[in-house]
Design a protein around this motif. Structure first.
Motif, mmCIF file in Angstrom:
data_model
loop_
_atom_site.group_PDB
_atom_site.id
_atom_site.type_symbol
_atom_site.label_atom_id
_atom_site.label_comp_id
_atom_site.label_asym_id
_atom_site.label_seq_id
_atom_site.Cartn_x
_atom_site.Cartn_y
_atom_site.Cartn_z
ATOM 1 N N PHE A 1 0.861 -1.184 0.000
ATOM 2 C CA PHE A 1 0.000 0.000 0.000
ATOM 3 C C PHE A 1 0.900 1.238 0.000
ATOM 4 O O PHE A 1 1.883 1.282 0.743
ATOM 5 N N ALA A 2 0.553 2.221 -0.813
ATOM 6 C CA ALA A 2 1.392 3.416 -0.903
ATOM 7 C C ALA A 2 0.538 4.632 -1.213
ATOM 8 O O ALA A 2 -0.550 4.529 -1.798
ATOM 9 N N THR A 3 1.050 5.797 -0.838
ATOM 10 C CA THR A 3 0.403 7.059 -1.183
ATOM 11 C C THR A 3 1.455 8.042 -1.670
ATOM 12 O O THR A 3 2.600 8.031 -1.186
ATOM 13 N N VAL B 1 5.329 6.975 -0.035
ATOM 14 C CA VAL B 1 5.568 6.309 1.242
ATOM 15 C C VAL B 1 4.816 4.994 1.175
ATOM 16 O O VAL B 1 3.620 4.965 0.853
ATOM 17 N N ILE B 2 5.507 3.882 1.485
ATOM 18 C CA ILE B 2 4.993 2.539 1.202
ATOM 19 C C ILE B 2 4.929 1.710 2.481
ATOM 20 O O ILE B 2 5.850 1.758 3.311
ATOM 21 N N TYR B 3 3.848 0.954 2.602
ATOM 22 C CA TYR B 3 3.728 -0.014 3.690
ATOM 23 C C TYR B 3 3.539 -1.395 3.080
ATOM 24 O O TYR B 3 2.637 -1.600 2.255
ATOM 25 N N LYS B 4 4.387 -2.360 3.471
ATOM 26 C CA LYS B 4 4.294 -3.726 2.963
ATOM 27 C C LYS B 4 3.639 -4.615 4.015
ATOM 28 O O LYS B 4 4.189 -4.817 5.106
ATOM 29 N N LEU B 5 2.477 -5.148 3.684
ATOM 30 C CA LEU B 5 1.774 -6.060 4.569
ATOM 31 C C LEU B 5 2.105 -7.488 4.151
ATOM 32 O O LEU B 5 1.617 -7.993 3.143
ATOM 33 N N ARG B 6 2.954 -8.144 4.935
ATOM 34 C CA ARG B 6 3.370 -9.510 4.629
ATOM 35 C C ARG B 6 2.474 -10.480 5.396
ATOM 36 O O ARG B 6 2.311 -10.373 6.607
ATOM 37 N N PHE B 7 1.871 -11.438 4.680
ATOM 38 C CA PHE B 7 0.987 -12.404 5.307
ATOM 39 C C PHE B 7 1.508 -13.831 5.168
ATOM 40 O O PHE B 7 0.842 -14.779 5.572
#
Length: 237
Positions: free
Chosen positions: A35-37, A207-213
């Protein structure tokens, strides 16, 4: 003895090829969602009269990604004697390929191709002075504008801390098509830029958030095992 030597060499060669194949075996099961903005657009939204919000997301399939983007764009440039406004939304979708899949921090350099489309409307009012009729205000509007284009993207994502990354994307936008305009030609297309340009560059800072599942190991670089040279038997005397 010579036959045994040939058999041994063949086993080593086949075993080496098998190990190499194991090294390059890829895992295409998704393991993360990104997810990024865009912070440049977010800054304009917070500190100016414009609204330029853009969000980016993608999911991995091995070293490949399916990327999607969505944005909202609203501008209202004014000047002496005129008032123009435009607002709408846009989206982009397409594949990306990670050209640096072996990085231990999961940073990446990627290339992608995307299809983009925008739906928007605009209007303008401006003062006109005619010697015979005097001053008047003219109004024109487009209520249902549609644009589509394609993009070639090149970007980089760099790990900062934990799941937080920073990234840049350079875009080349081309093959634009515009429909729905009448007397008023749009000044700007949401997500594209100046409407009178057939091709142009764009830039985003994310700015990026990596959601690792899922715990997915970082692939190892394929190792090329040199072929063993087999000596030809010398003719007997």
């Amino acid at each position: 003895m010579k036959i045994l030597k040939y058999i041994t060499s063949l086993i080593i060669l086949l075993n080496g090829e098998y190990l190499t194949a194991q090294e390059v075996k890829k895992d295409f099961v998704p393991s993360e969602v990104i997810f990024a903005t865009d912070v440049v657009g977010l800054g304009k939204t917070l500190f100016t009269d414009e609204i330029k919000l853009e969000f980016h997301s993608k999911v991995d399939f091995g070293q490949y990604y399916l990327a999607g983007e969505f944005g909202v764009d609203k501008i209202n440039p004014t000047g002496e004697g005129f008032d123009y406004s435009s607002e709408g939304t846009f989206f982009r979708v397409g594949p990306h390929i990670n050209m640096m899949p072996y990085n231990r921090h999961r940073s990446s350099i990627f290339f992608g191709l995307m299809y983009a489309r925008s739906n928007f409307k605009d209007k303008i009012s401006y003062d006109q002075v005619d010697q015979g009729w005097g001053a008047s205000t003219l109004n024109y509007a487009n209520d249902n504008l549609t644009a589509r284009w394609f993009e070639a993207n090149l970007g980089i994502n760099v790990k900062i801390a934990g799941p937080i990354y920073l990234g840049y994307t350079l875009r080349f936008k081309f093959s634009k098509s515009l429909s729905g305009n009448e007397e008023l030609f749009p000044f700007e297309i949401p997500g594209y830029g100046k409407a009178d340009k057939g091709g142009q560059f764009g830039f985003n800072y994310y700015v990026i958030y990596k959601l690792r599942f899922r715990d997915k190991p970082i692939p190892k670089r394929p190792i090329k095992i040199p072929e063993k040279k087999v000596e030809e038997p010398k003719p007997g005397r």
